[in-house]
Write a protein that holds these residues in place. Structure first.
Motif, PDB file in Angstrom:
ATOM      1  N   PRO A   1      68.884  17.270  65.953  1.00 14.52           N
ATOM      2  CA  PRO A   1      69.926  18.049  66.625  1.00 14.52           C
ATOM      3  C   PRO A   1      69.600  18.290  68.096  1.00 14.52           C
ATOM      4  N   ILE A   2      69.519  17.178  68.845  1.00  8.94           N
ATOM      5  CA  ILE A   2      69.135  17.227  70.254  1.00  8.94           C
ATOM      6  C   ILE A   2      70.094  16.347  71.052  1.00  8.94           C
ATOM      7  N   VAL A   3      70.424  16.789  72.252  1.00 16.32           N
ATOM      8  CA  VAL A   3      71.184  15.950  73.176  1.00 16.32           C
ATOM      9  C   VAL A   3      70.273  15.657  74.370  1.00 16.32           C
ATOM     10  N   THR A   4      70.229  14.384  74.756  1.00 15.47           N
ATOM     11  CA  THR A   4      69.436  13.954  75.902  1.00 15.47           C
ATOM     12  C   THR A   4      70.379  13.668  77.061  1.00 15.47           C
ATOM     13  N   VAL A   5      70.134  14.289  78.188  1.00 18.95           N
ATOM     14  CA  VAL A   5      70.978  14.142  79.373  1.00 18.95           C
ATOM     15  C   VAL A   5      70.180  13.455  80.469  1.00 18.95           C
TER      16      VAL A   5
ATOM     17  N   GLY B   1      68.272  11.687  94.387  1.00 20.71           N
ATOM     18  CA  GLY B   1      68.307  10.229  94.350  1.00 20.71           C
ATOM     19  C   GLY B   1      67.532   9.597  93.214  1.00 20.71           C
ATOM     20  N   ASN B   2      66.843  10.396  92.431  1.00 13.47           N
ATOM     21  CA  ASN B   2      66.062   9.886  91.299  1.00 13.47           C
ATOM     22  C   ASN B   2      66.718  10.259  89.985  1.00 13.47           C
ATOM     23  N   GLN B   3      66.593   9.374  89.005  1.00 11.35           N
ATOM     24  CA  GLN B   3      67.133   9.675  87.690  1.00 11.35           C
ATOM     25  C   GLN B   3      66.114  10.486  86.899  1.00 11.35           C
ATOM     26  N   GLN B   4      66.568  11.591  86.344  1.00 11.14           N
ATOM     27  CA  GLN B   4      65.744  12.497  85.546  1.00 11.14           C
ATOM     28  C   GLN B   4      66.340  12.591  84.146  1.00 11.14           C
ATOM     29  N   GLN B   5      65.589  13.197  83.237  1.00 11.80           N
ATOM     30  CA  GLN B   5      66.073  13.354  81.876  1.00 11.80           C
ATOM     31  C   GLN B   5      65.695  14.735  81.364  1.00 11.80           C
ATOM     32  N   ALA B   6      66.603  15.324  80.599  1.00  9.54           N
ATOM     33  CA  ALA B   6      66.335  16.619  79.973  1.00  9.54           C
ATOM     34  C   ALA B   6      66.877  16.591  78.563  1.00  9.54           C
ATOM     35  N   LYS B   7      66.243  17.349  77.665  1.00  4.90           N
ATOM     36  CA  LYS B   7      66.682  17.434  76.276  1.00  4.90           C
ATOM     37  C   LYS B   7      67.031  18.876  75.949  1.00  4.90           C
TER      38      LYS B   7
ATOM     39  N   HIS C   1      74.435  25.795  69.584  1.00 10.00           N
ATOM     40  CA  HIS C   1      74.775  26.723  70.672  1.00 10.00           C
ATOM     41  C   HIS C   1      74.666  26.071  72.054  1.00 10.00           C
ATOM     42  N   LEU C   2      74.873  24.762  72.125  1.00 11.84           N
ATOM     43  CA  LEU C   2      74.760  24.037  73.389  1.00 11.84           C
ATOM     44  C   LEU C   2      75.700  24.600  74.452  1.00 11.84           C
ATOM     45  N   GLY C   3      76.893  24.998  74.050  1.00  7.80           N
ATOM     46  CA  GLY C   3      77.866  25.537  74.990  1.00  7.80           C
ATOM     47  C   GLY C   3      77.476  26.886  75.571  1.00  7.80           C
ATOM     48  N   GLU C   4      76.454  27.519  75.002  1.00  7.32           N
ATOM     49  CA  GLU C   4      75.961  28.807  75.494  1.00  7.32           C
ATOM     50  C   GLU C   4      74.610  28.670  76.193  1.00  7.32           C
ATOM     51  N   ASN C   5      74.069  27.454  76.243  1.00  4.23           N
ATOM     52  CA  ASN C   5      72.752  27.214  76.823  1.00  4.23           C
ATOM     53  C   ASN C   5      72.881  27.193  78.349  1.00  4.23           C
ATOM     54  N   LYS C   6      72.354  28.219  78.992  1.00  4.22           N
ATOM     55  CA  LYS C   6      72.511  28.359  80.450  1.00  4.22           C
ATOM     56  C   LYS C   6      71.868  27.214  81.226  1.00  4.22           C
ATOM     57  N   ASP C   7      70.716  26.727  80.768  1.00  4.58           N
ATOM     58  CA  ASP C   7      70.061  25.609  81.458  1.00  4.58           C
ATOM     59  C   ASP C   7      70.925  24.345  81.373  1.00  4.58           C
ATOM     60  N   PHE C   8      71.484  24.072  80.203  1.00  2.49           N
ATOM     61  CA  PHE C   8      72.363  22.917  80.026  1.00  2.49           C
ATOM     62  C   PHE C   8      73.611  23.049  80.890  1.00  2.49           C
TER      63      PHE C   8
ATOM     64  N   SER D   1      75.736  21.224  88.179  1.00  5.91           N
ATOM     65  CA  SER D   1      75.132  21.053  89.497  1.00  5.91           C
ATOM     66  C   SER D   1      74.538  19.670  89.768  1.00  5.91           C
ATOM     67  N   HIS D   2      74.605  18.756  88.794  1.00  2.87           N
ATOM     68  CA  HIS D   2      74.016  17.427  88.978  1.00  2.87           C
ATOM     69  C   HIS D   2      74.999  16.337  88.547  1.00  2.87           C
TER      70      HIS D   2
END
Length: 72
Positions: free
Chosen positions: A12-16, A22-28, A33-40, A46-47
């Motif tokens: 149950p993870i989404v990878t963005v 200018g660099n490609q980054q990744q976050a999981k 409750h993804l819609g309530e996740n402030k970091d997500f 913003s990106h």
């Protein structure tokens, strides 16, 4: 159904993938409750998002997990 199996055996993870300076980054992020996740929410607001994928298991991975062998 195949879809239910993929969800059951997946993670149950989404990878963005996103661009930052200018660099490609990744976050999981956890899907519950993804819609309530402030970091997500901050990240997608913003990106520039390159890709976003959930971590469902493939049918091949499920077959191998359940039978212990490859389908040839």
């Amino acid at each position: 159904s195949p879809s239910n199996l993929m969800l059951k055996y997946g993670k149950p993870i989404v990878t963005v993938s996103y661009k930052e300076n200018g660099n490609q980054q990744q976050a999981k992020f956890p899907i519950p409750h993804l819609g309530e996740n402030k970091d997500f929410l901050n990240l997608i607001a913003s990106h520039e998002i390159v890709t976003m994928h959930s971590q469902e298991a493939s049918l091949e991975e499920i077959f191998i997990l359940l039978t212990g062998r490859l389908l040839i």
